[in-house]
Design an enzyme around this catalytic site. Sequence first.
Site, PDB file in Angstrom:
ATOM      1  N   ALA A 242       0.847  -1.196   0.000  1.00  0.00           N
ATOM      2  CA  ALA A 242       0.000   0.000   0.000  1.00  0.00           C
ATOM      3  C   ALA A 242       0.877   1.238   0.000  1.00  0.00           C
ATOM      4  CB  ALA A 242      -0.919  -0.013   1.213  1.00  0.00           C
ATOM      5  N   ASN A 243       0.277   2.420   0.073  1.00  0.00           N
ATOM      6  CA  ASN A 243       1.029   3.661   0.231  1.00  0.00           C
ATOM      7  C   ASN A 243       0.257   4.612   1.128  1.00  0.00           C
ATOM      8  OD1 ASN A 243      -0.648   5.541  -1.468  1.00  0.00           O
ATOM      9  ND2 ASN A 243      -0.116   4.023  -3.031  1.00  0.00           N
ATOM     10  N   ARG A 244       0.828   5.778   1.398  1.00  0.00           N
ATOM     11  CA  ARG A 244       0.274   6.663   2.436  1.00  0.00           C
ATOM     12  C   ARG A 244      -0.850   7.578   1.960  1.00  0.00           C
ATOM     13  NH1 ARG A 244       3.239   6.044   6.860  1.00  0.00           N
ATOM     14  NH2 ARG A 244       5.443   5.526   6.636  1.00  0.00           N
ATOM     15  N   SER A 245      -1.317   7.432   0.740  1.00  0.00           N
ATOM     16  CA  SER A 245      -2.403   8.303   0.272  1.00  0.00           C
ATOM     17  C   SER A 245      -3.655   8.093   1.119  1.00  0.00           C
ATOM     18  CB  SER A 245      -2.724   7.988  -1.194  1.00  0.00           C
ATOM     19  OG  SER A 245      -3.931   8.627  -1.571  1.00  0.00           O
TER      20      SER A 245
ATOM     21  N   ALA B 187      -2.998   7.720  -5.946  1.00  0.00           N
ATOM     22  CA  ALA B 187      -1.612   7.273  -5.807  1.00  0.00           C
ATOM     23  C   ALA B 187      -1.591   5.793  -6.193  1.00  0.00           C
ATOM     24  CB  ALA B 187      -1.133   7.482  -4.375  1.00  0.00           C
TER      25      ALA B 187
END
Length: 221
Positions: free
Chosen positions: A33-36, A99
């Site tokens: 995942a990512n921090r968006s 993102a």
Amino acid sequence: AAHAPARGPLAGAHLLVTAGPTHEPIDPVRYLANRSSGQQGFAIAGALAALGGRVTLVAGPVALPTPAGVTRIDVETAREMAAAVDAALPADAAVMVAAVADWRVETAAQKIKKGDAAPAPTLALVENPDILATLSRSPRRPRLVVGFAAETERVIEHATAKQRRKGCDWIVANDVSGDVMGGDANAVDLVTADGVEHWPRAPKGAVAERLAHRIADALKD
Ligand code: CTP
Ligand code: CA
């Protein structure tokens, strides 16, 4: 139910927005995942709807309420997002705020086990489709295609290169080196064919309204 006809500068227009991260499964219980947080994209979808637009919001996994008047399609992976964007066409404008994970994982069918003294597994990454670049070159390309560029250094330079590479009309250059991802405020530069406009740091809702008005003006011509 009968709907009142939309009013506002975007009445009659269909706007497509992507927002949030994507999740790329590693195995049935794990993902990349990512921090968006999805906040900026959701705010843009809401601002476009508030101007009377018909808005389709393709959202990755986020914990946010759907803005008023917006049709939301939830997806998990980049490939699902690409398919949902394609299915939502035609659109007059698209704003790709998501993102999107640049890579997915060759997913294991079963939960990967630690095993007995087995070496740590390595993740084999495969590049995901570029949704923005694909849309920009599609025969069904919206009249106005807006990308976001998340950068941590040489922001304008990287964003301008991205705009050319991906073939979008505008790119919103976003310095994510500070507390932007997950935070409430954003400072962006809008890169268009006419040059670079610096927008001072403002709440994400204010950035969204300003961008929505710019999109409405652009679609008028
Ligand atoms: N984007 C997309 N599909 C992808 C990757 C990115 O549609 N697979 C879109 C994003 O929604 C954004 C723009 O492309 O509008 C730029 O995303 P960004 O991650 O900043 O650019 P990349 O080309 O992926 O380059 P990098 O992450 O290496 O900086
Ligand atoms: Ca990327």
